[in-house]
Design an enzyme around this catalytic site. Structure first.
Site, PDB file in Angstrom:
ATOM      1  N   CYS A  85       0.816  -1.215   0.000  1.00 34.87           N
ATOM      2  CA  CYS A  85       0.000   0.000   0.000  1.00 34.87           C
ATOM      3  C   CYS A  85       0.850   1.264   0.000  1.00 34.87           C
ATOM      4  O   CYS A  85       0.310   2.362  -0.146  1.00 34.87           O
ATOM      5  CB  CYS A  85      -0.932  -0.025   1.202  1.00 34.87           C
ATOM      6  SG  CYS A  85      -1.842  -1.574   1.299  1.00 34.87           S
ATOM      7  N   HIS A 341      -8.913   3.501  -1.500  1.00 35.90           N
ATOM      8  CA  HIS A 341      -7.581   2.940  -1.281  1.00 35.90           C
ATOM      9  C   HIS A 341      -7.161   2.053  -2.459  1.00 35.90           C
ATOM     10  O   HIS A 341      -7.120   0.834  -2.337  1.00 35.90           O
ATOM     11  CB  HIS A 341      -7.582   2.155   0.043  1.00 35.90           C
ATOM     12  CG  HIS A 341      -6.242   1.647   0.461  1.00 35.90           C
ATOM     13  ND1 HIS A 341      -5.058   2.226   0.061  1.00 35.90           N
ATOM     14  CD2 HIS A 341      -5.900   0.593   1.267  1.00 35.90           C
ATOM     15  CE1 HIS A 341      -4.044   1.551   0.603  1.00 35.90           C
ATOM     16  NE2 HIS A 341      -4.531   0.561   1.322  1.00 35.90           N
TER      17      HIS A 341
END
Lengths: 395, 135
Positions: A85, A341
């Protein structure tokens, strides 16, 4: 080292499943950033592209090279970064170093992901690849499980009754939904502005004690920034945003930090480097886009970054101290929870938001008044990669 | 009957009654680690001895997972167990339906099937709430 400025930013809408490929998504964000910079693709000397799971999402490898070709940046070096991420933040940080060294004067950095298109099954399996395949994955680890365990640890460590902590965490989600609901680029734009503590606590259980509304969504999206030397920046824009501090830290599986949990030691080290390099303190930060993959993650991050004392971030959210008008405005974009996200793009999306906040260009309802210094915080894996960057107005 | 194979070699030995997790102790600084590695992360020494870790510990944190993962149908539990040596083990937790989980409770090591594959069953370590006291 030379000063490095952000001279242009671009971003697609962050969304659920959609039909554009990663190359096309990245090109959309990149062209917005290049055009905003008053540049042409031929001016870009190198590309730095974050992408975590493109190989699995659409069977497309080497996305950085194809993306470069797609926007007309031929024969320049294009490099892909994978740090789960935190991929895009790694790409931007390294891009900064190349400009700071004086080797390149104009580069493009960002990231792209189609995590929503993957569907929950494939996304859950491939996200789990960022845990340790030797012994974390075979026991059934998932990322909600990691942050669920950190929730229990947080409650135990700081002697906060679990129910009270859950209510504080719900406040984090509610604040993020509020800002995302007025951010047109957010996945939950126009949605969830009426979220209540009761609704958060009553949504379905993902991993005890975390419920659906404690968790960020899977998202598609891309974001990109153009970085330039101070000399070039001064010719391109009257509003250069300088990257004044960066830090990055790796630590492998979360167990390596078990003496510190629920604190994420890698984040403390990474952010300390960024603060030292920028010569600023946590209280100088007007806004921070931080890695709120889960509501508890916001509390943990805001404390490790030094905005609030350990064990008090939940209270801070309840009192509005983490909101616009409080001590430090956290995630005025809506954050991962509400903006979305798309993992390989997330860090670039954070930079996009911070730059536009410093320029005073976001929707009035979520603009941090007179913001001068902003920060990003991006976490990859179960705390195995941390990147922090500090940005300041250059005018 | 299918053959039982460990999910990974070198992490544990033996079976339910006498088995143990295999850690290492650094002869230079005394640090105990799991899983084993070639060098000590604490002092970077490379003189480590194999040790069998305690079979009992205390529940450090846990969660009950309600989403499916590749090998496990929900709900299932995972957590960290802190052993007397100071090492924290990430593990699946079983027996939580009978004994509600609580941080700090005594846990005991077991070796059980994790999942089935075509010709074999994959076995590994799990912890269960202990019935006769902790470490």
């Amino acid at each position: 080292m030379k000063k490095v400025a952000v001279v242009g930013v671009g971003e697609t809408k962050f969304s659920g499943p959609q039909d554009m490929t990663e190359v096309e998504l990245f090109a959309e964000a990149a062209m917005e950033a290049i055009t905003e910079s008053n540049l042409k693709p031929k001016d870009i000397k190198a590309l730095f592209v974050g992408n975590a799971l493109g190989d699995f999402a659409e069977g497309q490898g080497m996305v950085q090279s194809l993306a470069a070709e797609n926007i007309g940046c031929l024969y320049v070096p294009a490099t892909r970064y994978e740090g789960a991420c935190a991929s895009a933040s790694m790409a931007i940080r390294d891009a900064c170093m190349w400009v700071a060294s004086g080797y390149y004067d104009i580069v493009l950095a960002g990231g792209v992901e189609r995590a929503a298109t993957m569907g929950t099954g494939l996304a859950t399996r491939t996200f789990a690849m960022f845990s340790d395949s030797r012994y974390e994955y075979p026991a059934g680890i998932t990322f909600p499980a990691v942050f669920a365990m950190l929730t229990h640890l947080y409650a135990d460590t700081y002697k906060i009754p679990l129910q009270k902590l859950r209510e504080q965490m719900a406040r984090v989600s509610i604040q993020s939904y509020k800002h995302g609901s007025v951010n047109p680029r957010a996945q939950f734009y126009g949605k969830n502005a009426d979220m209540t503590v009761e609704k958060v606590l009553g949504s379905f259980v993902v991993s005890t004690p975390l419920t659906l509304h404690d968790c960020c969504p899977f998202s598609d999206g891309a974001a990109a920034v153009v970085l330039a030397s101070e000399e070039v920046a001064s010719k391109l824009t009257g509003k250069p945003v300088y990257v004044t501090g960066t830090g990055q830290s790796s630590c492998g599986p979360l167990g390596n930090q078990s003496d510190y949990l629920p604190r994420i030691r890698a984040r403390e080290i990474s952010s300390q480097r960024a603060y030292e390099m920028a010569g600023v303190k946590p209280q100088d930060i007007d806004l921070c886009e931080l890695h709120d993959c889960f509501s508890i993650a916001s509390l943990i991050a805001a404390e490790s970054l030094g905005f609030f004392d350990y064990g008090t971030a939940g209270e801070a959210w309840e009192k509005g101290e983490a909101d616009i008008g409080g001590k430090t405005a956290v995630n005025p974009s809506g954050g991962l929870k509400s903006k979305g996200h798309p993992i390989g793009a997330t860090g670039a999306g954070q930079v996009y938001e911070v730059v536009r906040q410093l320029r005073g260009e976001v929707e009035p309802e979520r603009q941090v008044p007179d913001a001068k210094i902003g920060m990003t915080d991006t976490l990859g894996g179960d705390g195995g990669t941390l990147v922090n960057m500090i940005f300041e107005r250059g005018w | 009957m299918k053959t039982g194979v460990p999910f990974r070699e070198g992490l544990f030995q033996g079976s339910d009654e006498k088995g143990s997790l295999l850690g290492a102790r650094c002869r230079q600084c005394g640090q105990i680690i799991f899983p084993r590695r070639e060098a000590c992360l604490n002092c970077l020494g490379n003189d480590l001895e194999l040790i069998q870790l305690s079979r009992k510990g205390k529940l450090y944190s846990y969660t009950i997972v309600h989403m499916p993962s590749e090998h496990f149908e929900p709900p299932y539990a995972v957590g960290w167990i802190e052993l007397p040596e100071g090492v924290k083990i990430f593990s699946q937790i079983r027996g939580w339906q009978e004994r509600p989980l609580e941080t700090g409770m005594d846990m005991a090591l077991h070796f059980e099937k994790l999942w089935d594959e075509e010709e074999k069953e994959v076995v590994g370590y799990v912890f269960r709430p202990s019935t006769n006291g902790g470490a």
